[in-house]
Scaffold this active site. Structure first.
Site: not given
Ligand code: IMP
Length: 420
Positions: A221, A39-40, A15, A12
Site C-alpha cells: 500500500q 498487487g506488486h 514498489k 501502486d
Molecule cells: P483494504 O486494504 O482492502 O481494507 O482497502 C482500504 C483502502 O486501501 C481502499 O481505498 C483500497 O483501495 C486501498 N488499498 C488497499 N490495498 C491497496 C494497494 O495495494 N494499492 C492501492 N490501494 C490499496
C-alpha cells in the site's frame, strides 16, 4: 545495509518493480504489513508477474523471502500464488519463511468486508479481501493465527467460536451465515502444506541481522493509507509507514539504515477518499490509459491526478525518507504542460502542510506550479544526464522541494528501464 522501500502516496507507486530491481543486492526481502490487498507487478524476460502476498524477492535466486508477523495471511491464497508462479522450489531451498504469528484471514472476514462496505454510510472502497476485519480481530484479541493452523484441535475450537460470534453479526446485517465446517479441512491441509516454511520470523530476522545479511523491507500500500497517519477513514487497516517495520517484524529501529520512498511522477488512488490533485478531465483519462492505471488486485480503474508535493513532503517527513525512486516518468511523455501542487488553499488561506483530518482535506484546493513537458520518448535514455532538459527540470524541482535526492528514475516497466 538494511533498507525500507516504501510507497509515499496511496499505493501502486511501482514498489514491485523497484523492489525487484533492488532485491538482487539483498539477502532477505521482508513483507511486514498488509495482506493480499497488495498487487506488486514485476516485468522481466518479457513477462508480467503480479504478486499479492509473496515478497517481491521471490524471483531473485539468492534471496530469502519472509512474510512477517503483522501480515494478515489467507493461507489458501498464499498457496494459490505459490503454485501459480511455479514457486514450490522456494520450499526446499528454504527461501520462503512464513511467520507463525501472522493472523489468518478466514472466509467470514471476506464476507464481513463485503457486508460492511455495502451497509456503511461511508464507503471506503476496500479491496474486499477481508483485510480490515482480520486486523479488527487482532485488536479485538480474537484472532486465529498461522500457528493455530498446525494444531487441528486448537484450530477447530478457535474457528468455531469465532464463526459463531460472526454469524450472529452477519445475521443482523441480513447476510447468509457461514458454515466454517465446510472449509476446515481445506485450511488444515493448507497448514500441512505450509508447515515446512512456518517459523518464528522475529528470531530469524534478528539472526539475519546479527549475521550481517542485507535486509530489504517491502512496504505494501502507501503512506497515505496508514491507519493512523493517512487520510482516515479512507485508509487501510495497517501501518505502511516506517513504524510498521518495527511493529511487523520485532526488529528495533537500529536494524534500519535507509528509507527509499517510491513515488510516481504523478499521483493515483484506488477506492474512495480525498485526492486534491485528481484529474477528472480528458488528461486524467489519457494518463490512466497510457499508465495502465487499473488495480492489479481488483482491476478497478485508478483515479489519476498531478503530483502532490505537499502530500509527498508530509510522507518524506514522517518516514525519514533518505532517497527517492521516481516511477512512470515515461507516462508523462506526451503532456505539453505538467503540473505539481506546491501548496493548498483552505478557507482562503495558503497552507503548505498536509491536513491532519478529513474536515480540511475535503475543503482544500491545490495551488499548482506548471512545468513544460518534454514531448518525446524517454525510453532510450540510459542515465539521468541524458534526459531532455524539461524532464531534468521537473526532477530537479521535486528534489529541491522535498529536500531529498532522487536516486532512481523509472522510464518503463522492464527491470532495465531504470536510470540512476
Ligand atoms: P483494504 O486494504 O482492502 O481494507 O482497502 C482500504 C483502502 O486501501 C481502499 O481505498 C483500497 O483501495 C486501498 N488499498 C488497499 N490495498 C491497496 C494497494 O495495494 N494499492 C492501492 N490501494 C490499496
Amino acid at each position: 545495509m538494511n533498507v525500507l522501500v516504501l510507497g509515499l502516496q496511496w499505493g501502486d507507486e511501482g514498489k514491485g518493480k523497484a523492489i525487484d530491481y533492488l532485491a538482487h543486492d539483498y539477502d532477505v526481502v521482508v513483507r511486514f504489513q498488509g495482506g493480499h490487498n497488495a498487487g506488486h507487478t514485476i516485468h522481466f524476460d518479457g513477462q508480467k508477474h503480479v504478486l499479492h502476498l509473496l515478497p517481491s524477492g521471490v524471483f531473485s535466486p539468492n534471496t530469502v523471502s519472509v512474510i512477517a508477523a503483522a501480515v494478515v495471511v489467507d493461507p489458501l491464497q498464499l498457496i494459490e500464488e505459490i503454485k501459480a508462479g511455479n514457486l514450490e522450489g522456494l520450499f526446499c531451498e528454504k527461501r520462503l519463511v512464513l511467520s507463525e504469528s501472522a493472523p489468518l484471514i478466514l472466509p467470514f472476514h471476506q464476507k464481513l468486508d463485503n457486508i460492511f462496505e455495502e451497509s456503511r454510510y461511508l464507503k471506503i472502497g476496500t479491496t474486499k479481501r477481508g483485510i480490515g476485519p482480520a486486523y479488527e480481530d487482532l485488536t479485538g484479541r480474537r484472532a486465529v493465527f498461522i500457528h493455530d493452523l498446525i494444531d487441528c484441535d486448537r484450530f477447530r475450537k478457535r474457528v468455531k467460536a469465532l464463526n459463531d460470534y460472526y454469524n450472529k453479526l452477519i445475521e443482523v446485517f441480513g447476510g447468509e451465515p457461514i458454515t466454517m465446517e465446510s472449509y476446515i479441512d481445506a485450511y488444515l491441509e493448507a497448514g500441512e502444506y505450509l508447515r515446512p516454511i512456518i517459523d518464528n520470523t522475529t528470531y530469524l530476522l534478528h539472526r539475519f541481522w546479527k549475521e550481517g545479511k542485507n535486509i530489504l523491507f517491502e512496504g505494501a500500500q502507501g503512506c497515505l493509507l496508514d491507519i493512523s497517519l493517512g487520510t482516515y477513514p479512507y485508509v487501510t487497516a495497517s501501518h505502511p509507514t516506517v513504524g510498521g517495520v518495527m511493529i511487523g517484524t520485532g526488529l528495533s529501529h537500529k536494524a534500519l539504515q535507509k528509507v527509499i520512498g517510491i513515488t510516481k511522477a504523478y499521483t493515483t488512488r484506488v477506492g474512495e477518499g480525498p485526492f486534491p490533485t485528481e484529474l477528472t478531465c480528458a488528461t486524467g483519462e489519457q494518463l490512466r490509459i497510457r499508465g495502465d492505471e487499473f488495480g492489479s488486485t481488483t482491476g478497478r480503474p485508478r483515479r489519476v491526478g498531478w503530483l502532490d508535493l505537499v502530500a509527498l513532503k508530509y510522507a518524506v517527513m514522517i518516514n525519514g525518507v533518505d532517497s527517492l525512486f521516481v516511477t512512470k516518468m515515461d507516462i508523462l511523455d506526451e503532456q505539453e504542460t505538467i503540473r505539481a501542487a506546491v501548496a493548498y488553499e483552505i478557507d482562503g488561506q495558503r497552507v503548505e502542510r498536509f491536513p491532519g483530518h478529513i474536515g480540511d482535506l475535503i475543503k482544500l484546493k491545490p495551488i499548482y506550479r506548471d512545468f513544460s513537458g518534454w514531448r518525446c520518448d524517454l525510453s532510450n535514455c540510459r542515465n539521468r544526464a541524458a534526459l531532455p532538459d524539461a524532464a531534468r527540470s521537473y526532477l530537479d524541482f521535486i528534489e529541491n522541494y522535498l529536500e531529498v535526492p532522487i536516486e532512481f528514475i523509472s522510464i518503463g516497466s522492464d527491470r532495465e528501464q531504470t536510470l540512476r
